[in-house]
Write an enzyme that holds these catalytic residues in place. Structure first.
Site, PDB file in Angstrom:
ATOM      1  N   ALA A  37      69.922  22.873  85.914  1.00 35.38           N
ATOM      2  CA  ALA A  37      68.917  22.748  84.859  1.00 35.38           C
ATOM      3  C   ALA A  37      69.575  22.465  83.503  1.00 35.38           C
ATOM      4  O   ALA A  37      69.056  21.676  82.704  1.00 35.38           O
ATOM      5  CB  ALA A  37      68.078  24.023  84.781  1.00 35.38           C
ATOM      6  N   HIS A  38      70.722  23.077  83.257  1.00 36.04           N
ATOM      7  CA  HIS A  38      71.429  22.818  81.997  1.00 36.04           C
ATOM      8  C   HIS A  38      71.897  21.366  81.921  1.00 36.04           C
ATOM      9  O   HIS A  38      71.816  20.735  80.866  1.00 36.04           O
ATOM     10  CB  HIS A  38      72.626  23.756  81.859  1.00 36.04           C
ATOM     11  CG  HIS A  38      72.259  25.103  81.330  1.00 36.04           C
ATOM     12  ND1 HIS A  38      71.517  26.010  82.055  1.00 36.04           N
ATOM     13  CD2 HIS A  38      72.518  25.691  80.152  1.00 36.04           C
ATOM     14  CE1 HIS A  38      71.337  27.099  81.341  1.00 36.04           C
ATOM     15  NE2 HIS A  38      71.939  26.933  80.174  1.00 36.04           N
TER      16      HIS A  38
END
Length: 184
Positions: A37-38
């Site tokens: 997600a980062h």
């Protein structure tokens, strides 16, 4: 050590009042995600299209386990923060005010926290079931194709954390009181 009741989004003033070693209880919304997600969030940020508002955001490094019949989430313990270090300086520059994980941060992240007035908070590792009791609601924030590694939004009440790195460069892990530890 002082105790704070904080709400999100976390303001610059609230973050500036925190010192390493303080305890805080967070109420509000936390973004929840790890490396996948980062990586996607940073790509979208570089394109100028982040899927969520990052100003004052607090990111919890957690891969939540599925909900149970009685709870919105299973265990929700912290992941090792160093895994998100390559992404963190850019996210702090974009407005993220705090991150939550376990373990120490690298020198580039510590410097970025001082530069942007951000803090790093530790949640207790191994206490995921207990921490999940503070999670009232879970929803998908972005990247559903990542499955359990998607970016989630957790609504929390009185989520307990310890301030590890404060905006002035204070670091809880850097200055252990060895004399006190040896005295027991």
């Amino acid at each position: 050590m002082r105790t704070h009741a904080l709400s999100t989004p976390l303001t610059a003033l609230a973050a500036s009042e925190l010192r390493s070693g303080d305890v805080a209880y967070l109420t509000g919304f936390l973004l929840a995600g790890r490396e996948p997600a980062h990586r996607r969030l940073l790509e979208d940020l570089e394109r100028g299209t982040p899927p969520v508002d990052l100003e004052g955001a607090v990111i919890y490094y957690v891969g939540p386990s599925p909900m149970t019949p009685q709870r919105p989430i299973g265990a929700a313990g912290p992941s090792s923060a160093w895994r998100m270090d390559p992404y963190t300086p850019s996210l702090l520059e974009a407005g993220v005010r705090a991150t939550i994980g376990k373990g120490a941060r690298g020198p580039e992240v510590r410097e970025a926290m001082r530069l942007h007035g951000a803090v790093y908070l530790a949640a207790t590792g191994g206490a995921g079931a207990l921490l999940s009791l503070c999670v009232r609601e879970v929803s998908l924030a972005a990247y559903p194709e990542l499955g359990p590694e998607a970016l989630h939004l957790l609504r929390v009440e009185k989520f307990p954390v310890t301030v590890v790195n404060d905006p002035r460069g204070g670091e809880l892990y850097a200055a252990p009181d060895l004399d006190a530890a040896l005295r027991g």
